[in-house]
Design a protein around this motif. Structure first.
Motif, short mmCIF file in Angstrom:
data_model
loop_
_atom_site.label_atom_id
_atom_site.label_comp_id
_atom_site.label_asym_id
_atom_site.label_seq_id
_atom_site.Cartn_x
_atom_site.Cartn_y
_atom_site.Cartn_z
N ALA A 106 0.82 -1.21 0.00
CA ALA A 106 0.00 0.00 0.00
C ALA A 106 0.86 1.26 0.00
CB ALA A 106 -0.92 0.00 1.22
N MET A 107 2.02 1.19 0.63
CA MET A 107 2.90 2.35 0.67
C MET A 107 3.79 2.43 -0.57
SD MET A 107 4.18 2.36 4.63
CE MET A 107 5.11 3.86 4.30
N ASP A 108 4.03 1.30 -1.20
CA ASP A 108 4.96 1.25 -2.34
C ASP A 108 4.36 0.43 -3.47
OD1 ASP A 108 7.30 1.42 -3.86
OD2 ASP A 108 8.14 -0.39 -2.94
N PRO A 109 3.27 0.92 -4.09
CA PRO A 109 2.63 0.12 -5.15
C PRO A 109 3.52 -0.06 -6.38
CG PRO A 109 1.69 2.33 -5.04
CD PRO A 109 2.57 2.19 -3.84
N SER A 110 4.43 0.86 -6.63
CA SER A 110 5.30 0.74 -7.81
C SER A 110 6.49 -0.17 -7.57
CB SER A 110 5.80 2.13 -8.22
OG SER A 110 6.64 2.68 -7.22
N GLY A 111 6.82 -0.44 -6.32
CA GLY A 111 7.97 -1.27 -6.00
C GLY A 111 9.30 -0.54 -6.02
N ARG A 112 9.29 0.76 -6.26
CA ARG A 112 10.54 1.51 -6.33
C ARG A 112 11.19 1.67 -4.95
NH1 ARG A 112 8.90 6.39 -10.57
NH2 ARG A 112 8.61 5.03 -12.41
N LEU A 113 10.35 1.84 -3.92
CA LEU A 113 10.90 1.94 -2.58
C LEU A 113 11.58 0.64 -2.18
CD1 LEU A 113 11.27 3.58 0.02
CD2 LEU A 113 9.04 2.73 0.79
N CYS A 114 11.00 -0.49 -2.56
CA CYS A 114 11.59 -1.79 -2.27
C CYS A 114 12.94 -1.92 -2.98
CB CYS A 114 10.64 -2.90 -2.69
SG CYS A 114 11.22 -4.58 -2.27
N ASP A 115 12.99 -1.48 -4.24
CA ASP A 115 14.27 -1.54 -4.97
C ASP A 115 15.32 -0.65 -4.32
OD1 ASP A 115 13.25 -3.33 -6.80
OD2 ASP A 115 12.65 -1.77 -8.23
N PHE A 116 14.90 0.55 -3.89
CA PHE A 116 15.84 1.45 -3.23
C PHE A 116 16.34 0.86 -1.92
CE2 PHE A 116 16.47 4.73 0.03
CZ PHE A 116 17.55 5.40 -0.51
N PHE A 117 15.42 0.25 -1.16
CA PHE A 117 15.80 -0.34 0.11
C PHE A 117 16.77 -1.51 -0.10
CE2 PHE A 117 15.46 -2.63 4.06
CZ PHE A 117 15.22 -1.65 5.01
N GLY A 118 16.45 -2.38 -1.05
CA GLY A 118 17.35 -3.49 -1.34
C GLY A 118 18.70 -3.02 -1.85
N PHE A 119 18.69 -1.97 -2.69
CA PHE A 119 19.93 -1.38 -3.18
C PHE A 119 20.77 -0.86 -2.01
CE2 PHE A 119 22.04 2.63 -4.22
CZ PHE A 119 22.92 2.23 -5.21
N SER A 120 20.15 -0.15 -1.08
CA SER A 120 20.88 0.39 0.07
C SER A 120 21.42 -0.72 0.95
CB SER A 120 19.96 1.31 0.89
OG SER A 120 19.48 2.38 0.11
N MET A 121 20.61 -1.74 1.17
CA MET A 121 21.08 -2.87 1.98
C MET A 121 22.29 -3.53 1.34
SD MET A 121 19.05 -3.76 4.73
CE MET A 121 18.82 -5.53 4.80
#
Length: 370
Positions: A106-121
């Protein structure tokens, strides 16, 4: 890196909105606030520790007698900066997801936040491992090959090496943009990382690079320990004072060993778990498929324990960013004097009694031969 939540928001394992009546909603909000206090506390502790470490490194770097350690100090400061940036980029996301009481989708419907988080990790997980290896290699060269080190190593060379490490970490984390690997939502739905589903080569490469860094760090530190002990014994037999050299060598050695132990304890479980999942070539239940997290009895019995073990492994990895600066701070002042006394008794380094005995024994031998 701080996926410190015990369960998904609102108690819904699948990430769906839970019932929010008057009493239930207030209880959920209180639970979210209490749970979010843990990662918030860890984040603040890590930021304070890394900031203090960078401050001390800056003061030591400007000191007159720090020429021989400037490259090492640059590595320490870069490690603290990398850890702090990793916390600043990942911890607020996790805390906000948990406090919002909404599923990640619901907060990240595009999945871009997930990609950014995984990239940072990925970046701020791989770079500290590589920097620790560079620190260990730099000290091994400084101790075992001092002439080569004096002619080839300089702070500018260390800066170029650190820039190369950061560039390599960024390039590796960007591989999913080229279609090599992907980032996926992980159990319990509050963080994203490399997907190890289907024998991912990207996940295998990350784990292999991490384990290789740990091996290189350990090998270089063992070589440094051997050289330091040998030099301390040689100075003791020659009755040379060398008290300042012994103190600096012991301090450096303690910091290297402390950081190496923290790295191994924090990262080994996660890296080994990733390699095991890749070797199994199975999708697994802990990746970002919300339907697998439905709290039915069959899922709970078969997969809940495995997912909790994986979550524990990544929590240990996230502790590395918090413990690294405190290892440097504590071993710099508080524990150094007592450890130096014990180390001096064992290695005969900077021990006045042993030097006096050696001198007395040499005088007796001379009288006997005369």
């Amino acid at each position: 890196m701080s996926p410190w939540q015990q369960r998904p928001p609102n108690g819904s394992a699948a990430g769906g909105p839970g019932p929010r009546g008057n009493g239930t909603g207030r209880a959920a909000e209180r639970g979210s606030a209490a749970s979010a206090a843990i990662p918030l506390t860890m984040m603040l502790t890590g930021i304070v520790g890394n900031a203090l470490a960078m401050l001390l490194v800056s003061r030591s770097y400007r000191a007159k007698g720090s020429r021989r350690k400037r490259s090492f100090l640059l590595c320490i400061g870069s490690l603290a900066l990398t850890d702090m940036l990793g916390q600043l980029l990942t911890s607020p996301v996790v805390i906000s997801v948990y406090l919002s009481g909404r599923p990640w989708a619901a907060m990240d419907p595009s999945g871009r936040l997930c990609d950014f988080f995984g990239f940072s990790m990925t970046v701020f997980g791989l770079c500290p491992l590589l920097i620790a290896s560079a620190m260990a290699a730099e000290r091994a060269l400084a101790i075992r090959a001092p002439h080569w080190y004096a002619s080839h190593m300089s702070p500018r060379a260390a800066e170029r090496g650190l820039l190369a490490i950061w560039a390599a970490g960024l390039a590796f984390a960007l591989l999913p943009l080229a279609g090599l690997g992907r980032y996926a939502l992980q159990w319990p739905g509050t963080w994203c990382f490399i997907s190890a589903a289907g024998g991912s080569a990207f996940a295998a490469a990350f784990a292999a690079l991490g384990l290789l860094s740990l091996v290189v760090t350990g090998a270089c530190n063992l070589a440094t320990i051997e050289a330091l002990v040998a030099r301390c014994r040689a100075k003791a037999r020659a009755a040379q004072p060398g008290s300042r050299w012994g103190r600096i060598a012991t301090e450096t050695l303690l910091q290297l060993l402390g950081i190496m132990c923290v790295l191994s304890a924090c990262w080994s479980p996660l890296l080994i778990t990733m390699l095991r999942r890749v070797s199994e070539q199975a999708a697994g239940p802990c990746r970002g498929d919300a339907r697998r997290w439905e709290p039915h009895e069959e899922w709970h019995k078969e997969w809940h324990k495995e997912c909790d073990l994986s979550l524990t492994a990544v929590r240990l990895a996230s502790l590395n960013q918090i413990l690294d600066p405190w290892v440097y701070l504590l071993l710099r002042r508080i524990l150094l004097r007592r450890f130096c006394q014990a180390a001096s008794a064992v290695s005969k380094c900077s021990n006045a009694e042993d030097r006096d005995r050696a001198i007395t024994l040499s005088h007796q031998i001379r009288r006997t031969t005369a």
